[in-house]
Design an enzyme around this catalytic site. Structure first.
Site, PDB file in Angstrom:
ATOM      1  N   GLU A 268     -73.720  38.409  37.135  1.00  6.56           N
ATOM      2  CA  GLU A 268     -73.165  37.285  36.357  1.00  6.56           C
ATOM      3  C   GLU A 268     -73.866  35.970  36.742  1.00  6.56           C
ATOM      4  OE1 GLU A 268     -71.219  37.944  33.881  1.00  6.56           O
ATOM      5  OE2 GLU A 268     -69.722  39.478  34.371  1.00  6.56           O
TER       6      GLU A 268
ATOM      7  N   HIS B 187     -73.018  41.974  27.807  1.00  5.50           N
ATOM      8  CA  HIS B 187     -71.666  42.531  27.915  1.00  5.50           C
ATOM      9  C   HIS B 187     -71.348  43.561  26.825  1.00  5.50           C
ATOM     10  CE1 HIS B 187     -71.236  39.400  30.856  1.00  5.50           C
ATOM     11  NE2 HIS B 187     -69.958  39.635  31.053  1.00  5.50           N
TER      12      HIS B 187
ATOM     13  N   LYS C  62     -70.381  27.460  34.075  1.00  4.47           N
ATOM     14  CA  LYS C  62     -69.268  28.015  33.303  1.00  4.47           C
ATOM     15  C   LYS C  62     -68.294  26.921  32.884  1.00  4.47           C
ATOM     16  CE  LYS C  62     -66.165  31.651  32.404  1.00  4.47           C
ATOM     17  NZ  LYS C  62     -65.690  32.987  32.673  1.00  4.47           N
TER      18      LYS C  62
ATOM     19  N   LYS D 141     -59.766  33.340  30.545  1.00  7.96           N
ATOM     20  CA  LYS D 141     -59.667  34.624  29.827  1.00  7.96           C
ATOM     21  C   LYS D 141     -58.880  35.583  30.699  1.00  7.96           C
ATOM     22  CE  LYS D 141     -63.678  34.891  26.814  1.00  7.96           C
ATOM     23  NZ  LYS D 141     -64.949  35.598  26.548  1.00  7.96           N
TER      24      LYS D 141
ATOM     25  N   ASN E 196     -71.534  36.156  27.173  1.00 11.64           N
ATOM     26  CA  ASN E 196     -71.427  37.613  27.104  1.00 11.64           C
ATOM     27  C   ASN E 196     -72.778  38.301  27.020  1.00 11.64           C
ATOM     28  OD1 ASN E 196     -68.636  38.017  27.259  1.00 11.64           O
ATOM     29  ND2 ASN E 196     -68.418  37.250  25.173  1.00 11.64           N
TER      30      ASN E 196
ATOM     31  N   HIS F  28     -68.188  46.400  36.890  1.00 16.40           N
ATOM     32  CA  HIS F  28     -68.420  45.541  35.724  1.00 16.40           C
ATOM     33  C   HIS F  28     -69.793  44.856  35.812  1.00 16.40           C
ATOM     34  CE1 HIS F  28     -67.639  42.706  32.486  1.00 16.40           C
ATOM     35  NE2 HIS F  28     -67.956  41.726  33.303  1.00 16.40           N
TER      36      HIS F  28
ATOM     37  N   GLU G  86     -63.858  30.287  22.552  1.00 20.43           N
ATOM     38  CA  GLU G  86     -64.995  31.101  22.096  1.00 20.43           C
ATOM     39  C   GLU G  86     -65.179  31.084  20.582  1.00 20.43           C
ATOM     40  OE1 GLU G  86     -65.857  34.646  24.477  1.00 20.43           O
ATOM     41  OE2 GLU G  86     -66.610  35.583  22.664  1.00 20.43           O
TER      42      GLU G  86
ATOM     43  N   ARG H 113     -42.634  33.659  28.220  1.00 19.11           N
ATOM     44  CA  ARG H 113     -43.512  32.968  27.253  1.00 19.11           C
ATOM     45  C   ARG H 113     -44.498  32.008  27.907  1.00 19.11           C
ATOM     46  NH1 ARG H 113     -38.603  32.889  24.460  1.00 19.11           N
ATOM     47  NH2 ARG H 113     -38.514  34.596  22.976  1.00 19.11           N
TER      48      ARG H 113
ATOM     49  N   HIS I  77     -70.019  46.712  28.323  1.00 22.07           N
ATOM     50  CA  HIS I  77     -68.659  47.215  28.104  1.00 22.07           C
ATOM     51  C   HIS I  77     -68.692  48.666  27.609  1.00 22.07           C
ATOM     52  CE1 HIS I  77     -66.688  42.956  27.667  1.00 22.07           C
ATOM     53  NE2 HIS I  77     -66.864  43.312  28.924  1.00 22.07           N
TER      54      HIS I  77
ATOM     55  N   ARG J 247     -69.417  29.698  23.820  1.00 23.38           N
ATOM     56  CA  ARG J 247     -68.903  30.533  24.915  1.00 23.38           C
ATOM     57  C   ARG J 247     -69.330  31.992  24.779  1.00 23.38           C
ATOM     58  NH1 ARG J 247     -63.030  30.425  27.991  1.00 23.38           N
ATOM     59  NH2 ARG J 247     -63.551  32.143  29.399  1.00 23.38           N
TER      60      ARG J 247
HETATM   61  P1  NAD Z   1     -62.437  43.982  41.386  1.00 19.61           P
HETATM   62  O1  NAD Z   1     -61.394  43.015  41.112  1.00 19.61           O
HETATM   63  O2  NAD Z   1     -62.171  45.406  41.096  1.00 19.61           O
HETATM   64  O3  NAD Z   1     -62.888  43.840  42.920  1.00 19.61           O
HETATM   65  C1  NAD Z   1     -63.865  44.700  43.439  1.00 19.61           C
HETATM   66  C2  NAD Z   1     -63.360  45.446  44.675  1.00 19.61           C
HETATM   67  O4  NAD Z   1     -63.395  44.593  45.814  1.00 19.61           O
HETATM   68  C3  NAD Z   1     -61.937  45.919  44.570  1.00 19.61           C
HETATM   69  O5  NAD Z   1     -61.803  47.143  45.215  1.00 19.61           O
HETATM   70  C4  NAD Z   1     -61.181  44.824  45.316  1.00 19.61           C
HETATM   71  O6  NAD Z   1     -59.920  45.221  45.770  1.00 19.61           O
HETATM   72  C5  NAD Z   1     -62.109  44.557  46.442  1.00 19.61           C
HETATM   73  N1  NAD Z   1     -62.035  43.256  47.061  1.00 19.61           N
HETATM   74  C6  NAD Z   1     -61.701  42.066  46.500  1.00 19.61           C
HETATM   75  N2  NAD Z   1     -61.937  41.062  47.355  1.00 19.61           N
HETATM   76  C7  NAD Z   1     -62.412  41.616  48.487  1.00 19.61           C
HETATM   77  C8  NAD Z   1     -62.853  41.099  49.713  1.00 19.61           C
HETATM   78  N3  NAD Z   1     -62.934  39.789  49.925  1.00 19.61           N
HETATM   79  N4  NAD Z   1     -63.270  41.957  50.669  1.00 19.61           N
HETATM   80  C9  NAD Z   1     -63.266  43.288  50.438  1.00 19.61           C
HETATM   81  N5  NAD Z   1     -62.890  43.841  49.285  1.00 19.61           N
HETATM   82  C10 NAD Z   1     -62.466  43.015  48.318  1.00 19.61           C
HETATM   83  O7  NAD Z   1     -63.794  43.630  40.593  1.00 19.61           O
HETATM   84  P2  NAD Z   1     -64.501  42.239  40.267  1.00 19.61           P
HETATM   85  O8  NAD Z   1     -65.940  42.569  40.183  1.00 19.61           O
HETATM   86  O9  NAD Z   1     -64.042  41.161  41.153  1.00 19.61           O
HETATM   87  O10 NAD Z   1     -63.957  41.888  38.808  1.00 19.61           O
HETATM   88  C11 NAD Z   1     -64.249  42.720  37.711  1.00 19.61           C
HETATM   89  C12 NAD Z   1     -63.224  42.452  36.630  1.00 19.61           C
HETATM   90  O11 NAD Z   1     -63.345  41.107  36.196  1.00 19.61           O
HETATM   91  C13 NAD Z   1     -63.420  43.318  35.409  1.00 19.61           C
HETATM   92  O12 NAD Z   1     -62.178  43.834  35.008  1.00 19.61           O
HETATM   93  C14 NAD Z   1     -63.951  42.363  34.360  1.00 19.61           C
HETATM   94  O13 NAD Z   1     -63.605  42.726  33.054  1.00 19.61           O
HETATM   95  C15 NAD Z   1     -63.302  41.072  34.777  1.00 19.61           C
HETATM   96  N6  NAD Z   1     -64.000  39.871  34.325  1.00 19.61           N
HETATM   97  C16 NAD Z   1     -63.273  38.920  33.716  1.00 19.61           C
HETATM   98  C17 NAD Z   1     -63.877  37.748  33.300  1.00 19.61           C
HETATM   99  C18 NAD Z   1     -63.039  36.650  32.706  1.00 19.61           C
HETATM  100  O14 NAD Z   1     -63.608  35.677  32.204  1.00 19.61           O
HETATM  101  N7  NAD Z   1     -61.743  36.748  32.759  1.00 19.61           N
HETATM  102  C19 NAD Z   1     -65.241  37.549  33.503  1.00 19.61           C
HETATM  103  C20 NAD Z   1     -65.973  38.552  34.149  1.00 19.61           C
HETATM  104  C21 NAD Z   1     -65.340  39.715  34.563  1.00 19.61           C
HETATM  105  N1  GLY Z   2     -67.004  36.048  31.045  1.00 15.10           N
HETATM  106  C1  GLY Z   2     -67.138  35.519  29.716  1.00 15.10           C
HETATM  107  C2  GLY Z   2     -66.252  34.367  29.442  1.00 15.10           C
HETATM  108  O1  GLY Z   2     -65.498  33.925  30.272  1.00 15.10           O
HETATM  109  O2  GLY Z   2     -66.261  33.868  28.363  1.00 15.10           O
END
Ligand code: NAD
Ligand code: GLY
Length: 365
Positions: free
Chosen positions: A185, A248, A227, A143, A245, A265, A237, A121, A252, A241
């Protein structure tokens, strides 16, 4: 010896936390202060582990550190992979005092955060983001979640980390395509609320795509500040907030259509922002010169500017119908009232929306 560049605070009352940005902090900066009990579970993946796991372990010198290594990639941001985290926590008898640590990009961060939100939890977690996208966006704000085959990030929870540790040196092992995805972003913050930052980005873009450390650190700091400010005002949100997006809703839809992981992404967000800009121009909110300015910076960041060639307007409409911003069946989009000012609206006309979709889709039906 590490070099501390910036420290910011996400102001959320008793759940406030620091964002520490530095060069060489991974392995040198002690994070044990953010761990309440004696157990730590580092969650990472099979790409990041060989690069940074040993350094991450060194941040917790006086703790018992266990590790779970997930398969890499957006296509593994699902229940089955999430369960590997719970399996490891239970096998190693982690208690409610255990702290999870996300070491990797946004996929690892979102999944680790969701596991932390729900294990027994709720347990604390720390973010150590290693991609540009995760350093400027996903590690901040709480998030968390996973994808569903019918929609991106559809299952999740709000759960704030205890701290975010950003080592800008980790960016040097990323492929250029991942830097561009992160820059989408970064550009977003300029477009939605900071024209001075957008001006700076236009000047600095060549350095940013060229992995210039100083420029990247500045972009990370200014993005995190933006941010943190938005999240402090609207954590769950309810309004402001949602402007984070921008692009997005279209993005998406592209990610889901293309199959998770085929479009990054940030790439999908880049194209999505062009589509949102086009619709904003059709609505008479921004000028065609503004649109051209946005197109120019998206191009300079080496981001794609149109969706997959086989995607139709009908594909967009059906995939956008499950967006989290929609209310009572009404499509809500983030558009630009001006460059530097975003607004969430359900008022875009059907005529303008279909004109945007037709303009961007090569395949019309
Ligand atoms: P990812 O986590 O897939 O990383 C991209 C690639 O780089 C992967 O293959 C990873 O293993 C590799 N990698 C990571 N660090 C590395 C490094 N230092 N050197 C070499 N390779 C490395 O993708 P991302 O772009 O980091 O994140 C995308 C995700 O984030 C999506 O799922 C998206 O929905 C999410 N997201 C979430 C929020 C939020 O607010 N929570 C906001 C934006 C995006
Ligand atoms: N990436 C959008 C948010 O964190 O709200």
């Amino acid at each position: 010896m590490y070099k501390l560049l910036h420290t910011l605070q996400v102001e959320l009352g008793e759940r406030s936390y620091p964002i520490v940005i530095g060069e060489g902090v991974l392995g040198e900066y002690e994070l044990s202060n953010y761990v309440r009990g004696s157990q730590v579970m580092i969650v990472t993946n099979d790409v990041v582990a060989p690069l940074y796991l040993e350094q991450a372990k060194a941040c917790f010198p006086d703790k018992t550190v266990d590790v779970v290594v997930l398969p890499d990639g957006e296509k593994h941001k699902d229940w089955q992979t999430l369960n590997l985290i719970f399996d490891a926590l239970l096998e190693k008898q982690h208690t409610r005092k255990s702290t999870l640590v996300a070491l990797g990009g946004g996929v690892v961060g979102d999944m680790t955060g969701f596991a932390a939100a729900s294990y027994q939890r709720g347990v604390p977690f720390i973010q150590i983001p290693t991609t540009l996208l995760s350093q400027v966006d996903s590690s901040v704000g709480g998030k968390t979640g996973i994808n569903h085959p019918l929609g991106k990030n559809m299952v999740g929870a709000f759960h704030q980390p205890e701290a975010v540790l950003i080592d800008t040196n980790t960016l040097h092992s990323l492929p250029p395509r991942e830097i561009s995805a992160g820059l989408a972003e970064v550009i977003k913050y300029g477009l939605i609320r900071d024209t001075a930052f957008l001006d700076w980005l236009e000047q600095a873009m060549d350095k940013l795509v060229g992995f210039d450390s100083e420029a990247l650190a500045e972009a990370i700091f200014r993005s995190c500040a933006c941010k943190a400010d938005v999240v402090a005002q609207d954590e769950k949100e309810n309004g402001l907030r949602a402007t984070l997006n921008l692009g997005h809703t279209f993005g998406h839809a592209i990610e889901t259509f293309a199959g998770y992981g085929n479009w990054l992404h940030g790439e999908a967000v880049g194209t999505g922002m062009m589509m949102a800009a086009d619709l904003s121009a059709r609505e008479g909110w921004i000028s065609s010169a503004d649109y051209d300015r946005i197109l120019h910076i998206i191009r300079k960041a080496n981001l794609p500017e149109s969706p997959p060639a086989n995607m139709t307007p009908a594909d967009f409409m059906s995939l956008m119908a499950v967006d989290k911003k929609n209310v009572d069946g009404l499509l809500r989009l983030v558009l630009l009232r001006a460059v530097g000012k975003a607004e969430v609206t359900s008022r875009a006309t059907e005529e303008n929306l279909s004109a945007t979709l037709s303009a961007f889709c090569h395949q019309k039906t």
